[in-house]
Design a protein around this motif. Structure first.
Motif, PDB file in Angstrom:
ATOM      1  N   ASP A 108     110.903 132.317  43.902  1.00  0.00           N
ATOM      2  CA  ASP A 108     110.224 131.483  42.913  1.00  0.00           C
ATOM      3  C   ASP A 108     109.309 132.328  42.038  1.00  0.00           C
ATOM      4  O   ASP A 108     109.303 133.574  42.135  1.00  0.00           O
ATOM      5  CB  ASP A 108     109.465 130.343  43.593  1.00  0.00           C
ATOM      6  N   ARG A 109     108.524 131.707  41.199  1.00  0.00           N
ATOM      7  CA  ARG A 109     107.661 132.433  40.265  1.00  0.00           C
ATOM      8  C   ARG A 109     106.615 133.265  40.989  1.00  0.00           C
ATOM      9  O   ARG A 109     106.066 134.215  40.410  1.00  0.00           O
ATOM     10  CB  ARG A 109     106.988 131.454  39.305  1.00  0.00           C
ATOM     11  N   THR A 364     111.964 131.234  37.620  1.00  0.00           N
ATOM     12  CA  THR A 364     110.769 130.590  37.068  1.00  0.00           C
ATOM     13  C   THR A 364     110.309 129.401  37.894  1.00  0.00           C
ATOM     14  O   THR A 364     109.295 128.779  37.568  1.00  0.00           O
ATOM     15  CB  THR A 364     111.065 130.092  35.645  1.00  0.00           C
ATOM     16  N   LEU A 365     111.045 129.053  38.946  1.00  0.00           N
ATOM     17  CA  LEU A 365     110.740 127.835  39.695  1.00  0.00           C
ATOM     18  C   LEU A 365     109.347 127.886  40.311  1.00  0.00           C
ATOM     19  O   LEU A 365     108.931 128.908  40.856  1.00  0.00           O
ATOM     20  CB  LEU A 365     111.767 127.626  40.801  1.00  0.00           C
ATOM     21  N   ASP A 366     108.665 126.775  40.230  1.00  0.00           N
ATOM     22  CA  ASP A 366     107.388 126.601  40.925  1.00  0.00           C
ATOM     23  C   ASP A 366     107.645 125.596  42.050  1.00  0.00           C
ATOM     24  O   ASP A 366     107.874 124.411  41.797  1.00  0.00           O
ATOM     25  CB  ASP A 366     106.318 126.072  39.968  1.00  0.00           C
ATOM     26  N   GLN A 367     107.616 126.068  43.302  1.00  0.00           N
ATOM     27  CA  GLN A 367     107.967 125.200  44.419  1.00  0.00           C
ATOM     28  C   GLN A 367     107.005 124.018  44.557  1.00  0.00           C
ATOM     29  O   GLN A 367     107.413 122.929  44.967  1.00  0.00           O
ATOM     30  CB  GLN A 367     107.992 125.998  45.730  1.00  0.00           C
ATOM     31  N   THR A 368     105.746 124.236  44.210  1.00  0.00           N
ATOM     32  CA  THR A 368     104.782 123.142  44.302  1.00  0.00           C
ATOM     33  C   THR A 368     105.130 122.039  43.313  1.00  0.00           C
ATOM     34  O   THR A 368     105.144 120.845  43.652  1.00  0.00           O
ATOM     35  CB  THR A 368     103.367 123.659  44.036  1.00  0.00           C
ATOM     36  N   ALA A 403     110.405 128.125  30.108  1.00  0.00           N
ATOM     37  CA  ALA A 403     110.534 128.479  31.524  1.00  0.00           C
ATOM     38  C   ALA A 403     110.580 127.203  32.359  1.00  0.00           C
ATOM     39  O   ALA A 403     109.608 126.443  32.400  1.00  0.00           O
ATOM     40  CB  ALA A 403     109.361 129.357  31.956  1.00  0.00           C
ATOM     41  N   VAL A 404     111.701 126.966  33.029  1.00  0.00           N
ATOM     42  CA  VAL A 404     111.881 125.740  33.815  1.00  0.00           C
ATOM     43  C   VAL A 404     111.131 125.887  35.130  1.00  0.00           C
ATOM     44  O   VAL A 404     111.360 126.828  35.890  1.00  0.00           O
ATOM     45  CB  VAL A 404     113.368 125.457  34.067  1.00  0.00           C
ATOM     46  N   ARG A 405     110.230 124.939  35.396  1.00  0.00           N
ATOM     47  CA  ARG A 405     109.415 124.988  36.610  1.00  0.00           C
ATOM     48  C   ARG A 405     109.937 124.051  37.701  1.00  0.00           C
ATOM     49  O   ARG A 405     109.626 124.244  38.872  1.00  0.00           O
ATOM     50  CB  ARG A 405     107.967 124.607  36.275  1.00  0.00           C
ATOM     51  N   LEU A 556     116.225 132.279  35.066  1.00  0.00           N
ATOM     52  CA  LEU A 556     116.379 133.623  35.600  1.00  0.00           C
ATOM     53  C   LEU A 556     115.436 134.582  34.891  1.00  0.00           C
ATOM     54  O   LEU A 556     115.458 134.698  33.664  1.00  0.00           O
ATOM     55  CB  LEU A 556     117.825 134.084  35.455  1.00  0.00           C
ATOM     56  N   VAL A 557     114.607 135.250  35.667  1.00  0.00           N
ATOM     57  CA  VAL A 557     113.671 136.231  35.117  1.00  0.00           C
ATOM     58  C   VAL A 557     114.191 137.647  35.316  1.00  0.00           C
ATOM     59  O   VAL A 557     114.095 138.490  34.429  1.00  0.00           O
ATOM     60  CB  VAL A 557     112.280 136.081  35.768  1.00  0.00           C
TER      61      VAL A 557
END
Length: 747
Positions: A108-109, A364-368, A403-405, A556-557
């Motif tokens: 994740d991010r 870019t995912l933010d798990q929270t 950026a997709v979170r 994707l970063v």
């Protein structure tokens, strides 16, 4: 008288007085015995007995004469086969990881693992370095005499056959009685490597390797002997530790420990070790990600075996039972399945789906945020959906740069490989398209105070006839500002604005903001007759928030091979070229705040944070949308049925607005309120309604010096001649759009 022989007999007196001659001592009479039946029988017994014993003796001598020769031949064959396999076995290191395909691990991010794709391999562990609890759990569960046999256990095989027969199965069905060494022989397919030319998939190859047959069982014997002779016990166990499949796409105990517990296999405690060892019986069934309670129950059985065999003390056993293993936070959440699938599709196949290497992807995912979005949707479904409702929903949360979170592709959230309604479903956009009409107008010099008429309007569409769009409500408002027109999502006013600025200008703005699908050719494009995905629409709204620049949504970063420091791929999305002026974007942002405060989006209004958005409902209520943003994030929500049937009483300002509010309330909790960048009406020239005097310096005039409206009242039912764009497109210049005639909804 003499007797014959010359001697006379003695006289009577002589006989009387002569001494008696000594008599010989009498011998005792022999004891008489009752003769036995056998003794009384003729020597050699009866003929049936002699025949039986003779026959048995003959066959025993024959069996022995043949048996030891057969045994000797079998021993020679097994010895030769063992020597053959011994010579064929490769170095141990070549067998540790023999996957034909690699895996993809996603971070994740914040650099934390959240998803795995393919068959993951966590790295080599050995019998010496792995946690002793895990080593003992495997031996206690799979082969308690592992360190005491030479590769096979005849007693174990006989016991397994007996159990199978008693339960009505074939002798080789069910319990196999295989030792760990024999199981390793199966895992490496008796030394036969995977050949993609021979097998359709690696799964087919492994399924064939796992099949039990008498021939394969016989081959396992010398192969097991050869492995133990060449590698030794600990090395065989090392192979088992690294090759066993343990569910959830994990190969080897290191990968499984990381997948389920977020730690190395060298660090697992007794309860975790028991759960991992319990997977060997049925990896898919007992995977804790599938059913944690079932996995814990299986682990309790393994703990009992460890305790019975002396691997655990009383205290350790009781503590492990009282504190069963639990999943790590990432494994328990299983968040981001739709997002992970989208990232896999976004990258090149040879580095994702078909990779032969182990790949690490930074995303870019933010798990929270992902978890909050999933929980919000679940709450709304449980509390506000009708019990019988089958309607689907999708959510996308992104930053203003694209950026997709977070991404939710449907009501089922903890999934992989499912149809993703956020990225794959092309649906009519409805009134969520209208902001692009007003964006085009504002960029051409109109202001949020410019005036447009809300009145009946009919256009002659070439090849289709007359098209007369209607508002959701029957009443008309007359002359109103652009702010009021979009706030109340008025169709007639929006069509007039689109006609004024030109349909080409509207399409150019929409496509430049990221709508990739073909846009409708006729005037109905202004009312959302075109199709787009939720991801595209959310990205387009991000362009409004960031001040008017296009964005390309990305997840994707960075992509690199595991162990390498140099990335093979970098970020390919993000902000692009400017589409509309920053001033136009700020005015549009203000108008969209009014949608939430006074218009169709009131149900989505956030009490603690400034927010702007737009509702959307397509014809016949087949699709319902709400897309909006705070200063921090842009969030899009879509609702509809997979079979495209109409929703029952659902508009964009209803359940989609509820979902949006629930998602954003959770996301923004604890965050400071950052004001949205916008221009308010008092910062612009006041509205100029028909009948008022115009100034030649009035900014509502276009480049040709024409006023926004003539001073005379327009003819009812005809397009309002507003301020002209450099090129005005009339109804006669456009292509037929049948769908446009069906649009009459408001939101």
């Amino acid at each position: 008288m003499k007797r014959p022989g010359g001697r006379r007999p003695p006289l009577a007196a002589e006989r009387r007085y002569a001494p008696e001659p000594p008599q010989p001592k009498a011998k005792p009479a022999p004891k008489t015995r009752t003769p036995s039946r056998a003794a009384s029988a003729p020597r050699g017994g009866s003929w049936p007995v002699r025949m039986l014993t003779g026959t048995v003796g003959f066959f025993w001598r024959l069996f022995w004469a043949i048996g030891w020769r057969i045994a000797a031949v079998l021993a020679i064959i097994i010895g030769l086969a063992t020597f053959y396999f011994y010579a064929q076995l490769p170095p141990l290191a070549d067998l540790i990881d023999a996957r034909s395909k690699g895996s993809v691990t996603m971070l994740d991010r914040n650099g934390k693992v959240f998803a795995w794709r393919g068959e993951t391999f966590g790295g080599k562990v050995t019998a010496e370095t792995v946690s002793p609890y895990l080593r003992n759990a495997i031996v206690a569960t799979e082969d308690k005499r592992f360190y005491g046999h030479f590769g096979i256990s005849p007693r174990g095989i006989a016991s397994a056959i007996s159990i199978n027969l008693s339960e009505g199965r074939g002798p080789l069905e069910g319990n196999g009685g295989s030792t760990i060494t024999q199981q390793v022989a199966k895992l490496i397919c008796l030394g036969v490597p995977y050949d993609p030319k021979q097998w359709k998939t690696e799964s087919d190859y492994e399924a064939d390797c796992r099949q039990s047959s008498i021939v394969r069982k016989l081959k396992e014997v010398p192969f097991s002997f050869a492995m133990e002779a060449k590698y030794g016990k600990d090395s065989v166990l090392t192979l088992y530790l690294n090759r066993a499949y343990l569910g959830a796409g994990t190969r080897g105990f290191e990968a499984a420990a990381q997948r389920y517990f977020g730690i190395s296999a060298n660090e697992v405690n007794p309860s975790q070790a028991a759960m991992l060892a319990g997977l060997l019986k049925a990896p898919t069934r007992y995977a804790p990600t599938a059913d944690l309670k079932r996995a814990q129950d299986r682990a309790a059985v393994v703990l009992g075996l460890m305790y019975e065999q002396g691997y655990l003390t009383d205290a350790q056993y009781q503590d492990a039972l009282a504190n069963p293993a639990r999943l790590s936070a990432a494994a328990e959440a299983r968040a981001g399945g739709y997002f992970a699938d989208w990232v896999m599709d976004a990258g090149p196949a040879f580095l994702t789906q078909d990779t032969t290497e182990d790949v690490i992807i930074q995303t870019t995912l933010d798990q929270t945020i992902q978890k909050k979005a999933e929980d919000a949707l679940a709450w709304v479904i449980e509390n506000k959906f009708k019990p019988e409702s089958k309607a689907q929903a999708a959510i996308v949360v992104m930053s203003s740069d694209g950026a997709v979170r977070a991404m939710v592709g449907g009501r089922k959230t903890q999934v992989a490989g499912e149809f993703n309604r956020a990225t794959q479903a092309l649906r009519q956009t409805g009134s969520t398209f209208k902001p692009f009409v007003y964006a085009a107008a504002l960029d051409l010099g109109y202001t949020l105070n410019s005036v447009v008429e809300d009145a009946p309007i009919c256009l002659n569409v070439k090849g289709s006839g007359q098209w007369c769009p209607k508002n959701y409500e029957p009443e008309f408002r007359g002359f109103i500002t652009l702010t009021e027109a979009l706030t109340n999502s008025l169709n007639t006013s929006t069509v007039r604005v689109a006609e004024a600025v030109g349909l080409d200008a509207v399409r150019n703005v929409a496509s430049s903001f990221g709508l990739q699908s073909d846009l409708a050719a006729g005037p109905a494009v202004a009312l959302g007759a075109s199709e787009a995905t939720l991801l595209e629409m959310t990205g387009a709204y991000a362009g409004i928030l960031n001040g008017g620049s296009s964005v390309r949504p990305y997840g994707l970063v960075e992509l690199r091979i595991q162990g390498d420091d140099v990335a093979l791929m970098g970020q390919e999305g993000g902000m692009g070229e400017r589409v509309i002026s920053e001033e136009a974007a700020k005015q549009l942002t203000y108008i969209m705040t009014q949608v939430m405060q006074k218009g169709t989006g009131k149900r989505a209004l956030l009490g603690s944070h400034d927010a702007a958005g737009k509702t959307g409902t397509t014809s016949d209520y087949r699709d319902a949308w709400f897309i909006g943003f705070t200063a921090d994030y842009v969030t899009g929500v879509w609702m509809g049925n997979d079979d495209n049937k109409p929703l029952t009483g659902v508009t964009g300002g209803g359940l989609p607005a509820d979902i949006w509010k629930e998602v954003m309330t959770r996301i923004e909790e604890g965050m400071p309120n950052t004001p949205l960048p916008m221009i308010t009406p008092d910062q612009m020239p006041p509205p100029q309604y028909p009948g008022q005097t115009y100034s030649t310096n009035d900014p509502v005039y276009d480049g040709a010096g024409q006023p926004a409206y003539p001073e005379t009242q327009p003819t009812p039912g005809q397009p309002q001649p507003q301020a002209q764009a450099p090129r005005r497109e009339t109804a006669e210049d456009v292509i037929i759009d049948v769908l446009g005639r069906l649009l009459g909804g408001r939101n």
